[in-house]
Motif scaffolding. Structure first.
Motif, mmCIF file in Angstrom:
data_model
loop_
_atom_site.group_PDB
_atom_site.id
_atom_site.type_symbol
_atom_site.label_atom_id
_atom_site.label_comp_id
_atom_site.label_asym_id
_atom_site.label_seq_id
_atom_site.Cartn_x
_atom_site.Cartn_y
_atom_site.Cartn_z
ATOM 1 N N ALA A 24 -2.713 5.098 3.560
ATOM 2 C CA ALA A 24 -2.256 3.592 3.215
ATOM 3 C C ALA A 24 -2.639 2.685 4.064
ATOM 4 O O ALA A 24 -3.172 1.470 3.367
ATOM 5 N N CYS A 32 1.203 9.385 -6.452
ATOM 6 C CA CYS A 32 1.417 7.856 -5.792
ATOM 7 C C CYS A 32 2.931 7.932 -5.993
ATOM 8 O O CYS A 32 3.608 8.003 -7.001
ATOM 9 N N SER A 81 0.783 -1.236 0.020
ATOM 10 C CA SER A 81 -0.020 0.043 -0.142
ATOM 11 C C SER A 81 0.937 1.094 -0.021
ATOM 12 O O SER A 81 1.504 1.573 1.120
ATOM 13 N N ALA A 132 -3.279 6.714 -3.896
ATOM 14 C CA ALA A 132 -2.948 5.219 -3.490
ATOM 15 C C ALA A 132 -3.906 4.118 -3.995
ATOM 16 O O ALA A 132 -3.415 2.912 -4.379
ATOM 17 N N ILE A 143 -1.929 0.661 -5.244
ATOM 18 C CA ILE A 143 -1.951 -0.465 -4.555
ATOM 19 C C ILE A 143 -1.894 -1.863 -5.243
ATOM 20 O O ILE A 143 -2.495 -1.706 -6.309
ATOM 21 N N GLY A 200 6.058 2.309 1.226
ATOM 22 C CA GLY A 200 4.983 1.916 1.425
ATOM 23 C C GLY A 200 4.698 0.902 2.483
ATOM 24 O O GLY A 200 5.755 0.266 2.920
ATOM 25 N N THR A 226 2.013 8.373 -0.542
ATOM 26 C CA THR A 226 1.329 9.304 -1.633
ATOM 27 C C THR A 226 1.596 10.856 -0.993
ATOM 28 O O THR A 226 2.036 11.072 0.047
#
Ligand code: HSE
Length: 308
Positions: free
Chosen positions: A99, A26, A9, A144, A304, A31, A12
């Motif tokens: 996220a 993004c 995830s 995201a 994602i 992440g 951003t």
């Protein structure tokens, strides 16, 4: 159908200088990972959190609240367990809460056979984001989920536009290790703004969106300006003006606060300039006693994703 998935995830950047609460993009360099698992027992449980000290209670955790919003709508004949491998520091300004929120709803949707589209997922995730920032905005959530650049045309009804990503664009993001709570960074903003400032700002939003469509890097440079929010929020970020000045001298197209800060992002044409900007920004904080980390990232156009 699978009973468990692992996902990435992404972090951003919200606002993108002129687009407070509407624009975002993004990143692919940072992440969280999350595992979502179907269970026979009904309900949502957070069973594991690694990285940061976050609540396990479903209704106090951003990922849990987003999951509950979707769960109550879907009314599935199963439950879900959520594991969170938190890599994005909360309060860093690169969409940490987004996220988490996006991860749980994306994962559950996959395991249920994708009953919801990306806009609906963003809607559920907004319920989690609201817990963190005390405001329902989607400018971190949308990129995201959709990847690339997004513009949240409205939140009621939720209407998200995808904007093309020029191929030579790289972001450099520096994160001074101080924490700024989004809710507090929102409270210091004025409730009203002068009409002349609004005019300048929406002209920049329009020209930035146009520039991204036609890959006009010079116009991106002329559009990446925030005259409304930055003057208030930069006071929360030590050495912001020096970092921005150095980044622009090193060739950045633009430099602004990432989301509600304290991270500062630049957009750059090409990896070489992004590296020069990284050195210039690093030099400012390395002369202080503030720890920092810094990343170069291509714009992540996928968003994602499942990683197993
Ligand atoms: N648009 C939001 C803000 C992003 O700047 O407050 C952070 O959640």
């Amino acid at each position: 159908m699978k009973n468990e998935i692992r996902i990435f995830s992404p972090a951003t950047v919200a606002n993108v200088a002129c687009g407070f609460d509407v624009l975002g993009f993004c990143l692919d360099s940072q992440g969280d990972e999350m595992v979502i698992r179907k269970t026979k027992e009904k309900g949502i449980k957070i069973t594991y959190i690694e990285g940061y000290d976050l609540p396990y209670e479903t209704d106090k955790n951003v990922a849990g609240v987003a999951a509950l919003a979707m769960y109550e709508n879907a009314k599935p004949d199963c439950g879900f367990e959520i594991e969170i491998y938190k890599r994005i520091k909360p309060g860093s300004g690169i969409g940490s809460s987004a996220a988490s929120a996006v991860g749980s709803v994306f994962g559950m949707n996959e395991l249920l056979g994708k009953p919801y589209n990306k806009t609906q997922l963003t809607y559920f995730a907004m319920k989690g984001e609201a817990l963190a920032s005390k405001s329902e905005h989607a400018d971190n959530l949308a990129p995201a989920i959709f990847g690339g650049f997004t513009l949240v045309k409205s939140t009621l009804p939720l209407d998200i536009l995808q904007i093309p990503t020029p191929t030579e664009l790289y972001a450099t993001i520096i994160h001074p290790q101080i924490e700024i709570k989004t809710s507090e960074a929102r409270e210091i903003l004025p409730k009203n703004i002068p009409l002349k400032d609004a005019i300048a700002q929406w002209a920049n939003v329009g020209s930035l969106v146009h520039a991204l469509h036609i890959s006009d890097y010079k116009l991106i440079h002329r559009s990446l300006q925030d005259i409304i929010v930055e003057p208030y929020r930069k006071q929360l970020i030590p050495h912001f003006d020096d970092v921005k000045f150095s980044a622009m001298e090193a060739g950045a197209l633009g430099c602004a606060i990432s989301g509600s800060g304290p991270s500062i992002f630049t957009l750059n044409k090409g990896i070489e300039i992004a590296k020069n900007v990284k050195d210039a920004m690093s030099l400012i904080y390395s002369k202080t006693n503030i720890d920092f980390d810094i990343h170069i990232s291509k714009i992540n156009t996928q968003g994602i994703k499942i990683i197993n």
